[in-house]
Design a protein around this motif. Structure first.
Motif, PDB file in Angstrom:
ATOM      1  N   HIS A  19     -15.934   9.284 -11.145  1.00 17.10           N
ATOM      2  CA  HIS A  19     -16.325  10.460 -11.922  1.00 17.10           C
ATOM      3  C   HIS A  19     -17.211  10.044 -13.105  1.00 17.10           C
ATOM      4  CE1 HIS A  19     -16.313  14.128 -14.224  1.00 17.10           C
ATOM      5  NE2 HIS A  19     -15.838  13.453 -15.255  1.00 17.10           N
ATOM      6  N   ALA A  20     -16.809   8.978 -13.786  1.00 16.30           N
ATOM      7  CA  ALA A  20     -17.584   8.531 -14.946  1.00 16.30           C
ATOM      8  C   ALA A  20     -18.996   8.108 -14.539  1.00 16.30           C
ATOM      9  CB  ALA A  20     -16.858   7.381 -15.641  1.00 16.30           C
ATOM     10  N   LEU A  21     -19.114   7.579 -13.328  1.00 14.07           N
ATOM     11  CA  LEU A  21     -20.431   7.119 -12.863  1.00 14.07           C
ATOM     12  C   LEU A  21     -21.243   8.242 -12.203  1.00 14.07           C
ATOM     13  CD1 LEU A  21     -19.426   3.680 -11.273  1.00 14.07           C
ATOM     14  CD2 LEU A  21     -20.596   4.034 -13.450  1.00 14.07           C
ATOM     15  N   SER A  22     -20.670   9.427 -12.087  1.00 12.16           N
ATOM     16  CA  SER A  22     -21.340  10.493 -11.331  1.00 12.16           C
ATOM     17  C   SER A  22     -22.307  11.327 -12.153  1.00 12.16           C
ATOM     18  CB  SER A  22     -20.285  11.412 -10.694  1.00 12.16           C
ATOM     19  OG  SER A  22     -19.665  12.211 -11.700  1.00 12.16           O
ATOM     20  N   SER A 102     -32.687   1.540  -6.757  1.00 17.65           N
ATOM     21  CA  SER A 102     -33.555   1.958  -5.659  1.00 17.65           C
ATOM     22  C   SER A 102     -33.723   3.478  -5.602  1.00 17.65           C
ATOM     23  CB  SER A 102     -32.992   1.448  -4.339  1.00 17.65           C
ATOM     24  OG  SER A 102     -31.705   2.010  -4.136  1.00 17.65           O
ATOM     25  N   THR A 103     -33.195   4.172  -6.589  1.00 15.00           N
ATOM     26  CA  THR A 103     -33.345   5.625  -6.554  1.00 15.00           C
ATOM     27  C   THR A 103     -33.996   6.111  -7.846  1.00 15.00           C
ATOM     28  OG1 THR A 103     -31.159   6.024  -7.523  1.00 15.00           O
ATOM     29  CG2 THR A 103     -31.269   5.918  -5.131  1.00 15.00           C
ATOM     30  N   ASP A 104     -34.079   7.411  -7.962  1.00 17.05           N
ATOM     31  CA  ASP A 104     -34.782   7.987  -9.102  1.00 17.05           C
ATOM     32  C   ASP A 104     -33.801   8.553 -10.124  1.00 17.05           C
ATOM     33  OD1 ASP A 104     -35.622  11.100  -7.416  1.00 17.05           O
ATOM     34  OD2 ASP A 104     -33.821   9.887  -7.450  1.00 17.05           O
ATOM     35  N   VAL A 105     -32.639   7.917 -10.244  1.00 18.45           N
ATOM     36  CA  VAL A 105     -31.633   8.436 -11.174  1.00 18.45           C
ATOM     37  C   VAL A 105     -32.204   8.552 -12.586  1.00 18.45           C
ATOM     38  CG1 VAL A 105     -29.501   7.834 -12.383  1.00 18.45           C
ATOM     39  CG2 VAL A 105     -29.596   7.725  -9.921  1.00 18.45           C
ATOM     40  N   ILE A 106     -32.917   7.498 -12.994  1.00 18.38           N
ATOM     41  CA  ILE A 106     -33.429   7.466 -14.361  1.00 18.38           C
ATOM     42  C   ILE A 106     -34.420   8.615 -14.590  1.00 18.38           C
ATOM     43  CG2 ILE A 106     -34.734   6.083 -16.014  1.00 18.38           C
ATOM     44  CD1 ILE A 106     -33.336   3.632 -14.699  1.00 18.38           C
ATOM     45  N   GLU A 107     -35.220   8.890 -13.557  1.00 18.75           N
ATOM     46  CA  GLU A 107     -36.188   9.982 -13.696  1.00 18.75           C
ATOM     47  C   GLU A 107     -35.501  11.344 -13.792  1.00 18.75           C
ATOM     48  OE1 GLU A 107     -38.919   9.591 -10.486  1.00 18.75           O
ATOM     49  OE2 GLU A 107     -39.268   7.482 -10.961  1.00 18.75           O
ATOM     50  N   GLN A 108     -34.290  11.415 -13.189  1.00 19.09           N
ATOM     51  CA  GLN A 108     -33.576  12.709 -13.199  1.00 19.09           C
ATOM     52  C   GLN A 108     -32.951  13.015 -14.545  1.00 19.09           C
ATOM     53  OE1 GLN A 108     -30.578  12.740 -10.190  1.00 19.09           O
ATOM     54  NE2 GLN A 108     -31.962  12.011  -8.630  1.00 19.09           N
ATOM     55  N   VAL A 109     -32.763  11.941 -15.360  1.00 15.55           N
ATOM     56  CA  VAL A 109     -32.050  12.125 -16.629  1.00 15.55           C
ATOM     57  C   VAL A 109     -32.821  13.075 -17.537  1.00 15.55           C
ATOM     58  CG1 VAL A 109     -31.286  10.968 -18.714  1.00 15.55           C
ATOM     59  CG2 VAL A 109     -30.883   9.914 -16.518  1.00 15.55           C
TER      60      VAL A 109
ATOM     61  N   GLN B  11     -32.715  14.156   0.210  1.00 16.08           N
ATOM     62  CA  GLN B  11     -32.134  15.045  -0.812  1.00 16.08           C
ATOM     63  C   GLN B  11     -30.800  14.536  -1.360  1.00 16.08           C
ATOM     64  OE1 GLN B  11     -32.120  18.535   1.681  1.00 16.08           O
ATOM     65  NE2 GLN B  11     -33.957  19.397   0.735  1.00 16.08           N
ATOM     66  N   ILE B  12     -30.222  13.565  -0.698  1.00 17.31           N
ATOM     67  CA  ILE B  12     -28.925  13.038  -1.157  1.00 17.31           C
ATOM     68  C   ILE B  12     -29.140  12.208  -2.419  1.00 17.31           C
ATOM     69  CG2 ILE B  12     -26.993  11.512  -0.550  1.00 17.31           C
ATOM     70  CD1 ILE B  12     -27.445  12.262   2.392  1.00 17.31           C
ATOM     71  N   THR B  13     -28.368  12.514  -3.459  1.00 20.67           N
ATOM     72  CA  THR B  13     -28.514  11.748  -4.704  1.00 20.67           C
ATOM     73  C   THR B  13     -27.221  10.989  -5.007  1.00 20.67           C
ATOM     74  OG1 THR B  13     -27.686  13.439  -6.230  1.00 20.67           O
ATOM     75  CG2 THR B  13     -30.034  13.562  -5.626  1.00 20.67           C
ATOM     76  N   LEU B  14     -27.396   9.861  -5.680  1.00 23.22           N
ATOM     77  CA  LEU B  14     -26.250   9.014  -6.009  1.00 23.22           C
ATOM     78  C   LEU B  14     -25.235   9.733  -6.912  1.00 23.22           C
ATOM     79  CD1 LEU B  14     -25.029   6.186  -5.667  1.00 23.22           C
ATOM     80  CD2 LEU B  14     -26.355   5.463  -7.646  1.00 23.22           C
ATOM     81  N   PRO B  15     -25.662  10.420  -7.988  1.00 25.59           N
ATOM     82  CA  PRO B  15     -24.672  11.129  -8.809  1.00 25.59           C
ATOM     83  C   PRO B  15     -23.846  12.136  -8.014  1.00 25.59           C
ATOM     84  CG  PRO B  15     -26.744  10.966  -9.998  1.00 25.59           C
ATOM     85  CD  PRO B  15     -27.010  10.506  -8.593  1.00 25.59           C
ATOM     86  N   CYS B  16     -24.488  12.871  -7.102  1.00 25.73           N
ATOM     87  CA  CYS B  16     -23.752  13.859  -6.297  1.00 25.73           C
ATOM     88  C   CYS B  16     -22.754  13.179  -5.372  1.00 25.73           C
ATOM     89  CB  CYS B  16     -24.714  14.702  -5.457  1.00 25.73           C
ATOM     90  SG  CYS B  16     -25.490  15.995  -6.409  1.00 25.73           S
ATOM     91  N   VAL B  17     -23.145  12.077  -4.767  1.00 29.62           N
ATOM     92  CA  VAL B  17     -22.245  11.347  -3.877  1.00 29.62           C
ATOM     93  C   VAL B  17     -21.036  10.839  -4.663  1.00 29.62           C
ATOM     94  CG1 VAL B  17     -22.024   9.217  -2.508  1.00 29.62           C
ATOM     95  CG2 VAL B  17     -23.996  10.702  -2.176  1.00 29.62           C
ATOM     96  N   LEU B  61     -18.207  17.940  -0.238  1.00 26.81           N
ATOM     97  CA  LEU B  61     -18.572  16.737   0.537  1.00 26.81           C
ATOM     98  C   LEU B  61     -19.814  16.987   1.392  1.00 26.81           C
ATOM     99  CD1 LEU B  61     -14.997  15.580   1.659  1.00 26.81           C
ATOM    100  CD2 LEU B  61     -16.506  14.385   0.058  1.00 26.81           C
ATOM    101  N   ARG B  62     -19.890  18.181   1.983  1.00 24.93           N
ATOM    102  CA  ARG B  62     -21.068  18.515   2.811  1.00 24.93           C
ATOM    103  C   ARG B  62     -22.322  18.610   1.965  1.00 24.93           C
ATOM    104  NH1 ARG B  62     -23.240  23.390   3.474  1.00 24.93           N
ATOM    105  NH2 ARG B  62     -21.357  24.530   2.859  1.00 24.93           N
ATOM    106  N   GLU B  63     -22.224  19.303   0.840  1.00 18.22           N
ATOM    107  CA  GLU B  63     -23.401  19.494  -0.014  1.00 18.22           C
ATOM    108  C   GLU B  63     -23.881  18.183  -0.648  1.00 18.22           C
ATOM    109  OE1 GLU B  63     -22.666  24.214  -1.140  1.00 18.22           O
ATOM    110  OE2 GLU B  63     -22.239  22.683  -2.654  1.00 18.22           O
ATOM    111  N   ALA B  64     -22.946  17.226  -0.787  1.00 20.85           N
ATOM    112  CA  ALA B  64     -23.335  15.930  -1.348  1.00 20.85           C
ATOM    113  C   ALA B  64     -23.961  15.032  -0.281  1.00 20.85           C
ATOM    114  CB  ALA B  64     -22.111  15.237  -1.946  1.00 20.85           C
ATOM    115  N   GLY B  65     -23.820  15.425   0.985  1.00 24.55           N
ATOM    116  CA  GLY B  65     -24.402  14.637   2.071  1.00 24.55           C
ATOM    117  C   GLY B  65     -23.452  13.590   2.622  1.00 24.55           C
TER     118      GLY B  65
END
Lengths: 109, 109
Positions: A19-22, A102-109, B11-17, B61-65
């Motif tokens: 959760h903290a990392l999400s 490898s993702t765009d997390v930083i850009e999403q901030v 469309q899958i993002t790390l924070p959502c996962v 879970l589905r929406e997060a991919g």
């Protein structure tokens, strides 16, 4: 001097860590801490949010057991609890941090 | 027949996962799906929550991919999108599932 409560390794739970990392802001912050490889003062890492919002994010990370905060004079020095997390949940933090790169997390901030 | 929307791999993002995996009930469900290694009908995996609550968790879970739902007659068959997740975020799901095994997540549910 302000004292901070930290969960012991036994008290750290996987759902809380995930959760903290999400959150993109927290994920970005943890990524910066991992790259710095040493303690950082609270203000040393630039963040895209207000100071009060960042305080909240830092508290979430501390309460989840991801970071350790050490008071040092008027400052608070922050470090990642990478070794403890790696021991408790092997590969989780490492793979998440690799995935951030490898993702765009930083850009999403 | 009910159709389900799924995010594409892009469309899958790390924070959502990570958010989707940060709940003990969902983590336990994903763990059971991973162990079964094949599609499961919605009701095949015993869960400790009401059906409506579980529907919510399955939607997250589905929406997060993380899972794919395929309508099959009157049933909905659920599978993990492990290959896509492994390709996009190498090691993340694998290490999280290994960590579930070694912790008391299931007991916390």
């Amino acid at each position: 001097m302000k004292q901070y409560q930290h969960p012991t390794a036994d008290q750290i739970t996987l759902p809380c860590v995930l959760h903290a990392l999400s959150d993109p802001v927290r994920l970005n912050y943890v990524q910066c801490l991992a790259q710095s490889e040493c303690e950082q003062s609270c203000g040393a890492i630039p963040t895209p949010v207000a100071k009060s919002t960042m305080s909240h994010h830092i508290r979430v990370l501390r309460e989840a057991g991801i970071i350790h905060i050490r008071p040092f004079g008027t400052q608070s020095l922050i470090s990642l609890r990478s070794d403890e997390l790696e021991k408790k949940f092997p590969g989780v933090l490492t793979s998440v941090l690799k995935a951030v790169k490898s993702t765009d997390v930083i850009e999403q901030v």
